[in-house]
Design an enzyme around this catalytic site. Sequence first.
Site, PDB file in Angstrom:
ATOM      1  N   PRO A  59       0.784  -1.230   0.000  1.00 20.81           N
ATOM      2  CA  PRO A  59       0.000   0.000   0.000  1.00 20.81           C
ATOM      3  C   PRO A  59       0.813   1.275   0.000  1.00 20.81           C
ATOM      4  O   PRO A  59       1.879   1.367   0.587  1.00 20.81           O
ATOM      5  CB  PRO A  59      -0.817  -0.098   1.304  1.00 20.81           C
ATOM      6  CG  PRO A  59      -0.157  -1.140   2.117  1.00 20.81           C
ATOM      7  CD  PRO A  59       0.544  -2.067   1.187  1.00 20.81           C
ATOM      8  N   ASN A  60       0.257   2.258  -0.699  1.00 13.36           N
ATOM      9  CA  ASN A  60       0.771   3.618  -0.813  1.00 13.36           C
ATOM     10  C   ASN A  60       1.991   3.745  -1.719  1.00 13.36           C
ATOM     11  O   ASN A  60       2.420   4.867  -2.007  1.00 13.36           O
ATOM     12  CB  ASN A  60       1.084   4.219   0.568  1.00 13.36           C
ATOM     13  CG  ASN A  60      -0.147   4.294   1.451  1.00 13.36           C
ATOM     14  OD1 ASN A  60      -1.147   4.925   1.091  1.00 13.36           O
ATOM     15  ND2 ASN A  60      -0.119   3.619   2.592  1.00 13.36           N
ATOM     16  N   ARG A  66       5.193  10.950  -2.551  1.00  9.76           N
ATOM     17  CA  ARG A  66       4.934  10.541  -1.161  1.00  9.76           C
ATOM     18  C   ARG A  66       6.166  10.764  -0.288  1.00  9.76           C
ATOM     19  O   ARG A  66       7.208  10.147  -0.502  1.00  9.76           O
ATOM     20  CB  ARG A  66       4.545   9.068  -1.117  1.00  9.76           C
ATOM     21  CG  ARG A  66       4.378   8.551   0.296  1.00  9.76           C
ATOM     22  CD  ARG A  66       4.334   7.040   0.327  1.00  9.76           C
ATOM     23  NE  ARG A  66       4.180   6.562   1.713  1.00  9.76           N
ATOM     24  CZ  ARG A  66       4.418   5.315   2.100  1.00  9.76           C
ATOM     25  NH1 ARG A  66       4.794   4.412   1.195  1.00  9.76           N
ATOM     26  NH2 ARG A  66       4.273   4.965   3.349  1.00  9.76           N
ATOM     27  N   TYR A 109      11.237   8.674   0.911  1.00  7.00           N
ATOM     28  CA  TYR A 109      11.149   7.693  -0.168  1.00  7.00           C
ATOM     29  C   TYR A 109      11.758   8.175  -1.483  1.00  7.00           C
ATOM     30  O   TYR A 109      11.783   7.439  -2.458  1.00  7.00           O
ATOM     31  CB  TYR A 109       9.686   7.290  -0.374  1.00  7.00           C
ATOM     32  CG  TYR A 109       9.077   6.688   0.871  1.00  7.00           C
ATOM     33  CD1 TYR A 109       8.167   7.415   1.643  1.00  7.00           C
ATOM     34  CD2 TYR A 109       9.454   5.433   1.326  1.00  7.00           C
ATOM     35  CE1 TYR A 109       7.648   6.900   2.823  1.00  7.00           C
ATOM     36  CE2 TYR A 109       8.928   4.909   2.498  1.00  7.00           C
ATOM     37  CZ  TYR A 109       8.029   5.642   3.234  1.00  7.00           C
ATOM     38  OH  TYR A 109       7.494   5.121   4.401  1.00  7.00           O
ATOM     39  N   ASN A 121       8.036  -5.611  -1.432  1.00  5.85           N
ATOM     40  CA  ASN A 121       7.987  -4.497  -0.497  1.00  5.85           C
ATOM     41  C   ASN A 121       6.558  -4.450   0.032  1.00  5.85           C
ATOM     42  O   ASN A 121       5.691  -3.856  -0.581  1.00  5.85           O
ATOM     43  CB  ASN A 121       8.352  -3.172  -1.163  1.00  5.85           C
ATOM     44  CG  ASN A 121       8.362  -2.032  -0.157  1.00  5.85           C
ATOM     45  OD1 ASN A 121       7.858  -2.169   0.957  1.00  5.85           O
ATOM     46  ND2 ASN A 121       8.945  -0.909  -0.547  1.00  5.85           N
ATOM     47  N   ALA A 136       3.310  -1.068   4.597  1.00 10.53           N
ATOM     48  CA  ALA A 136       2.784  -1.142   5.967  1.00 10.53           C
ATOM     49  C   ALA A 136       2.331  -2.540   6.362  1.00 10.53           C
ATOM     50  O   ALA A 136       2.355  -2.899   7.545  1.00 10.53           O
ATOM     51  CB  ALA A 136       1.626  -0.172   6.135  1.00 10.53           C
ATOM     52  N   GLU A 192      12.926  -9.505   0.870  1.00 13.24           N
ATOM     53  CA  GLU A 192      12.119  -8.431   1.473  1.00 13.24           C
ATOM     54  C   GLU A 192      12.832  -7.114   1.225  1.00 13.24           C
ATOM     55  O   GLU A 192      14.019  -6.988   1.547  1.00 13.24           O
ATOM     56  CB  GLU A 192      11.964  -8.678   2.975  1.00 13.24           C
ATOM     57  CG  GLU A 192      11.204  -7.617   3.716  1.00 13.24           C
ATOM     58  CD  GLU A 192      11.170  -7.854   5.219  1.00 13.24           C
ATOM     59  OE1 GLU A 192      11.555  -8.959   5.673  1.00 13.24           O
ATOM     60  OE2 GLU A 192      10.760  -6.932   5.954  1.00 13.24           O
ATOM     61  N   HIS A 245      12.818  -2.820   1.452  1.00 10.22           N
ATOM     62  CA  HIS A 245      12.285  -1.548   1.949  1.00 10.22           C
ATOM     63  C   HIS A 245      13.157  -0.424   1.418  1.00 10.22           C
ATOM     64  O   HIS A 245      14.391  -0.514   1.469  1.00 10.22           O
ATOM     65  CB  HIS A 245      12.260  -1.516   3.483  1.00 10.22           C
ATOM     66  CG  HIS A 245      11.470  -2.619   4.097  1.00 10.22           C
ATOM     67  ND1 HIS A 245      10.096  -2.636   4.112  1.00 10.22           N
ATOM     68  CD2 HIS A 245      11.865  -3.782   4.675  1.00 10.22           C
ATOM     69  CE1 HIS A 245       9.681  -3.738   4.699  1.00 10.22           C
ATOM     70  NE2 HIS A 245      10.722  -4.461   5.039  1.00 10.22           N
ATOM     71  N   ARG A 255      13.954   3.974  11.859  1.00  9.84           N
ATOM     72  CA  ARG A 255      12.748   4.784  11.952  1.00  9.84           C
ATOM     73  C   ARG A 255      12.047   4.539  13.275  1.00  9.84           C
ATOM     74  O   ARG A 255      12.580   3.866  14.167  1.00  9.84           O
ATOM     75  CB  ARG A 255      11.837   4.478  10.748  1.00  9.84           C
ATOM     76  CG  ARG A 255      12.509   4.820   9.421  1.00  9.84           C
ATOM     77  CD  ARG A 255      11.617   4.584   8.240  1.00  9.84           C
ATOM     78  NE  ARG A 255      10.400   5.409   8.306  1.00  9.84           N
ATOM     79  CZ  ARG A 255       9.407   5.265   7.427  1.00  9.84           C
ATOM     80  NH1 ARG A 255       9.487   4.353   6.460  1.00  9.84           N
ATOM     81  NH2 ARG A 255       8.338   6.030   7.513  1.00  9.84           N
TER      82      ARG A 255
HETATM   83  C1  DHK Z   1       7.364   1.522   2.701  1.00  7.78           C
HETATM   84  C2  DHK Z   1       6.235   1.869   3.368  1.00  7.78           C
HETATM   85  O1  DHK Z   1       5.127   2.212   2.730  1.00  7.78           O
HETATM   86  C3  DHK Z   1       6.219   1.940   4.833  1.00  7.78           C
HETATM   87  O2  DHK Z   1       4.963   1.561   5.394  1.00  7.78           O
HETATM   88  C4  DHK Z   1       7.309   1.094   5.437  1.00  7.78           C
HETATM   89  C5  DHK Z   1       8.547   0.968   3.360  1.00  7.78           C
HETATM   90  C6  DHK Z   1       8.633   1.381   4.769  1.00  7.78           C
HETATM   91  C7  DHK Z   1       9.810   1.287   2.582  1.00  7.78           C
HETATM   92  O3  DHK Z   1      10.790   1.800   3.175  1.00  7.78           O
HETATM   93  O4  DHK Z   1       9.824   0.969   1.389  1.00  7.78           O
HETATM   94  O5  DHK Z   1       7.381   1.324   6.757  1.00  7.78           O
END
Ligand code: DHK
Length: 147
Positions: A11-12, A19, A24, A73, A76, A97, A99, A106
């Site tokens: 998500p997101n 964002r 990011y 990835n 959340a 995995e 990120h 964090r």
């Molecule tokens: C991406 C997200 O959307 C967060 O919820 C994670 C992760 C971190 C990233 O670092 O890609 O906490």
Amino acid sequence: MTKPIYVLNGPNLNRLGTREPHLYGSTTLAQVEAMCREAAGDTSLEFRQSNREYELIDWIHEAIDGGCAIVINPAAFTFTSMAILDALKMFPGPIIELHITNIHRRESIYHRSYVSMAATAIIAGLGAQGYAVAVRSALDLARAKAA
Ligand code: DHK
């Protein structure tokens, strides 16, 4: 590899580029996909993103039946989803995995990953470039497994 690598995003992540760029970066998800396809070379790649947990689970099941590796990835869902963990446990190949941020630097809510209990390896903090590293690493592991 004859079977595709699955790159799955939670998500997101569809909002990458705008964002929280201080966290990011400014790379968009479309640019990430292009980096992944370049890293995959002649191995086909299924690149997907969803804000829906069930879709990610369905795609993991698809990878179980026909994929050589998974880069995920979970965003959340990393910290909340036993359902995604249970699905990943069924995958016979390498799981990376991924990120973008270093989740361990964090807030503490980002420190405990369910997914890590099924992951072969974890990449966190390399920014968007981490996806290319993850794809290359996943392919190397898949090739070693097939040899
Ligand atoms: C991406 C997200 O959307 C967060 O919820 C994670 C992760 C971190 C990233 O670092 O890609 O906490």
